[in-house]
Design a protein around this motif. Sequence first.
Motif, PDB file in Angstrom:
ATOM      1  N   ASP A  18       0.772  -1.203   0.155  1.00 42.37           N
ATOM      2  CA  ASP A  18       0.133  -0.046  -0.086  1.00 42.37           C
ATOM      3  C   ASP A  18       0.747   1.440   0.021  1.00 42.37           C
ATOM      4  O   ASP A  18       0.394   2.252  -0.473  1.00 42.37           O
ATOM      5  N   ALA A  19       2.138   1.194   0.584  1.00 40.37           N
ATOM      6  CA  ALA A  19       3.016   2.252   0.376  1.00 40.37           C
ATOM      7  C   ALA A  19       4.343   1.817   0.161  1.00 40.37           C
ATOM      8  O   ALA A  19       4.754   0.727   0.418  1.00 40.37           O
ATOM      9  N   ALA A  20       5.230   2.967  -0.267  1.00 42.75           N
ATOM     10  CA  ALA A  20       6.719   2.862  -0.385  1.00 42.75           C
ATOM     11  C   ALA A  20       7.286   2.912   1.020  1.00 42.75           C
ATOM     12  O   ALA A  20       7.178   3.723   1.845  1.00 42.75           O
ATOM     13  N   VAL A  21       8.229   1.696   1.430  1.00 45.53           N
ATOM     14  CA  VAL A  21       9.012   1.879   2.666  1.00 45.53           C
ATOM     15  C   VAL A  21      10.390   1.879   2.406  1.00 45.53           C
ATOM     16  O   VAL A  21      10.772   0.950   1.681  1.00 45.53           O
ATOM     17  N   TYR A  22      11.139   2.933   2.634  1.00 43.15           N
ATOM     18  CA  TYR A  22      12.511   2.906   2.670  1.00 43.15           C
ATOM     19  C   TYR A  22      13.272   2.813   4.086  1.00 43.15           C
ATOM     20  O   TYR A  22      12.968   3.981   4.733  1.00 43.15           O
ATOM     21  N   ASP A  27      16.656   1.054  12.717  1.00 40.72           N
ATOM     22  CA  ASP A  27      15.369   0.909  13.388  1.00 40.72           C
ATOM     23  C   ASP A  27      14.512   1.709  12.767  1.00 40.72           C
ATOM     24  O   ASP A  27      13.418   2.176  13.611  1.00 40.72           O
ATOM     25  N   ARG A  28      14.629   2.447  11.757  1.00 39.65           N
ATOM     26  CA  ARG A  28      13.633   3.292  11.334  1.00 39.65           C
ATOM     27  C   ARG A  28      13.509   3.203   9.554  1.00 39.65           C
ATOM     28  O   ARG A  28      14.414   3.111   9.069  1.00 39.65           O
ATOM     29  N   ALA A  29      12.342   3.671   9.210  1.00 37.33           N
ATOM     30  CA  ALA A  29      12.090   3.517   8.069  1.00 37.33           C
ATOM     31  C   ALA A  29      10.947   4.496   7.687  1.00 37.33           C
ATOM     32  O   ALA A  29      10.059   4.808   8.512  1.00 37.33           O
ATOM     33  N   LEU A  30      11.125   5.194   6.336  1.00 40.64           N
ATOM     34  CA  LEU A  30      10.157   6.126   6.057  1.00 40.64           C
ATOM     35  C   LEU A  30       9.204   5.399   5.135  1.00 40.64           C
ATOM     36  O   LEU A  30       9.622   4.536   4.474  1.00 40.64           O
ATOM     37  N   VAL A  31       7.831   6.112   5.197  1.00 42.47           N
ATOM     38  CA  VAL A  31       6.710   5.467   4.608  1.00 42.47           C
ATOM     39  C   VAL A  31       6.366   6.546   3.474  1.00 42.47           C
ATOM     40  O   VAL A  31       6.159   7.760   4.041  1.00 42.47           O
ATOM     41  N   ALA A  32       6.055   6.400   2.272  1.00 39.20           N
ATOM     42  CA  ALA A  32       5.515   7.709   1.405  1.00 39.20           C
ATOM     43  C   ALA A  32       4.325   6.733   0.504  1.00 39.20           C
ATOM     44  O   ALA A  32       4.668   5.807   0.154  1.00 39.20           O
ATOM     45  N   THR A  33       3.419   7.614   0.610  1.00 42.16           N
ATOM     46  CA  THR A  33       2.284   7.527  -0.463  1.00 42.16           C
ATOM     47  C   THR A  33       1.680   8.689  -1.019  1.00 42.16           C
ATOM     48  O   THR A  33       1.931   9.800  -0.490  1.00 42.16           O
ATOM     49  N   VAL A  34       0.793   8.411  -2.047  1.00 41.33           N
ATOM     50  CA  VAL A  34       0.265   9.409  -2.769  1.00 41.33           C
ATOM     51  C   VAL A  34      -1.096   9.194  -3.469  1.00 41.33           C
ATOM     52  O   VAL A  34      -1.168   8.084  -3.622  1.00 41.33           O
ATOM     53  N   ASN A  54      -8.394   9.048   3.058  1.00 39.76           N
ATOM     54  CA  ASN A  54      -7.933   8.131   1.890  1.00 39.76           C
ATOM     55  C   ASN A  54      -6.307   8.100   1.742  1.00 39.76           C
ATOM     56  O   ASN A  54      -6.041   7.262   1.581  1.00 39.76           O
ATOM     57  N   ALA A  55      -5.847   9.380   1.730  1.00 42.22           N
ATOM     58  CA  ALA A  55      -4.465   9.467   1.676  1.00 42.22           C
ATOM     59  C   ALA A  55      -3.692   8.961   2.567  1.00 42.22           C
ATOM     60  O   ALA A  55      -2.451   8.078   2.357  1.00 42.22           O
ATOM     61  N   VAL A  56      -3.939   9.173   3.787  1.00 41.30           N
ATOM     62  CA  VAL A  56      -3.277   8.665   5.113  1.00 41.30           C
ATOM     63  C   VAL A  56      -3.601   7.307   5.423  1.00 41.30           C
ATOM     64  O   VAL A  56      -2.657   6.646   5.933  1.00 41.30           O
ATOM     65  N   SER A  57      -4.709   6.694   4.648  1.00 36.89           N
ATOM     66  CA  SER A  57      -4.823   5.218   5.073  1.00 36.89           C
ATOM     67  C   SER A  57      -3.886   4.417   4.794  1.00 36.89           C
ATOM     68  O   SER A  57      -3.534   3.425   5.343  1.00 36.89           O
ATOM     69  N   PRO A 114     -11.840  19.511 -11.271  1.00 34.30           N
ATOM     70  CA  PRO A 114     -10.988  19.416 -10.018  1.00 34.30           C
ATOM     71  C   PRO A 114     -10.319  18.244  -9.390  1.00 34.30           C
ATOM     72  O   PRO A 114     -11.023  17.035  -9.825  1.00 34.30           O
ATOM     73  N   LYS A 115      -9.607  18.235  -9.030  1.00 30.96           N
ATOM     74  CA  LYS A 115      -8.691  16.827  -8.167  1.00 30.96           C
ATOM     75  C   LYS A 115      -8.065  17.474  -6.939  1.00 30.96           C
ATOM     76  O   LYS A 115      -7.570  18.428  -6.881  1.00 30.96           O
ATOM     77  N   PHE A 116      -8.221  16.295  -5.827  1.00 32.28           N
ATOM     78  CA  PHE A 116      -7.627  16.931  -4.565  1.00 32.28           C
ATOM     79  C   PHE A 116      -7.172  15.527  -4.039  1.00 32.28           C
ATOM     80  O   PHE A 116      -7.689  14.456  -3.900  1.00 32.28           O
ATOM     81  N   GLY A 117      -6.050  15.703  -3.243  1.00 29.33           N
ATOM     82  CA  GLY A 117      -5.417  14.628  -2.444  1.00 29.33           C
ATOM     83  C   GLY A 117      -3.946  14.986  -1.813  1.00 29.33           C
ATOM     84  O   GLY A 117      -3.802  16.280  -1.658  1.00 29.33           O
ATOM     85  N   TYR A 118      -3.449  14.113  -1.354  1.00 32.07           N
ATOM     86  CA  TYR A 118      -2.088  14.348  -0.715  1.00 32.07           C
ATOM     87  C   TYR A 118      -0.882  13.170  -0.773  1.00 32.07           C
ATOM     88  O   TYR A 118      -1.537  12.283  -1.226  1.00 32.07           O
ATOM     89  N   ALA A 119       0.023  13.693  -0.734  1.00 28.46           N
ATOM     90  CA  ALA A 119       1.408  12.851  -0.554  1.00 28.46           C
ATOM     91  C   ALA A 119       1.534  12.785   0.838  1.00 28.46           C
ATOM     92  O   ALA A 119       1.586  13.544   1.805  1.00 28.46           O
ATOM     93  N   VAL A 120       1.712  11.604   1.595  1.00 25.63           N
ATOM     94  CA  VAL A 120       1.849  11.524   2.887  1.00 25.63           C
ATOM     95  C   VAL A 120       3.020  10.590   3.239  1.00 25.63           C
ATOM     96  O   VAL A 120       3.254   9.653   2.674  1.00 25.63           O
TER      97      VAL A 120
END
Length: 309
Positions: A18-22, A27-34, A54-57, A114-120
């Motif tokens: 569901d999201a990219a994890v780097y 002990d830490r990884a960043l999670v990114a999604t759009v 929806n974006a943060v889900s 119109p379109k709307f959302g987020y990168a989280v």
Amino acid sequence: MPPIIDPNVLTATSSRDDAAVYRIAPDRALVATVDFFTPIVDDPSDYGAIAAANAVSDVYAVGARPLFALGITAFPREKLSTGLLEKIVAGGAKKMAEAGIAVVGGHSVDDPEPKFGYAVIGEVHPDRIVAHAGARAGDVLFLTKPLGSGLVATAIKRGLCPPALQREAVEVMSMLNRRASEAMLEAGATAATDVTGYGLIGHLSNLTGGADIEMRAVPFLDGVRDLAQRNLFPAGSRRNHDAFRNQVDWGGLPELDQLMLCDAQTSGGILAAIPPENAAAFEGALASSPYPAVRIGTINGHGSIRIRA
């Protein structure tokens, strides 16, 4: 997409998680999604809130904690004076504040539609990622929100949705999956995803191991069966059914019910595989939620999806 050879990329498009994890430290990884989409409800504030939830889900779905968000906006320049965009942005920002994160920036373009959302961006311990793989035979499958938002969105667009059903669908779509994510981590979830555009069947197919699903147990919004009987399925639901119909043992289920299980969702619930010994605890943790977790089946370990009517 070219193959990824960076060992710090823990999940990406190839795994369909569901999201990219780097990984940035042991002990830490960043999670990114759009995620962003066109309006699916009439009220601009509700639209913004649903887009945010929806974006943060996707961050919640992998067991991570969201940190901040960047807004993505497409809106017609000549409509800026209407005040609609301000209401969309405010609705989204309020929902992100509920999630405990700030919208720190973003980007906008002039667009007639119109379109709307987020990168989280979020954070997770590399050893605590809840991915699509990992479920074991006998694990209990739970769904934490009722289905049917695709049917509702189409009915709204056509002016055919009962007001009470529309209000309920907005409540479902704008509810954060934070509590469900925390509960699945506490219960030792072996795999998870959130149910969105591919419908329940499509997202279930992403979980390895296969599943036996009880149709009668699957929760739907009250009133969506009437919309289904009026053939108000969005095109995405039909595409889902076309893509997966021959990969599922439907057990004699009528096509209407098959389509309902393939209904394309927006900001749906968490679909989690929970070890059987922890299933009752997971249910208990969400018992007081507006939409308690519902047992819909089990992982069968055979790799196939089977529906019991």
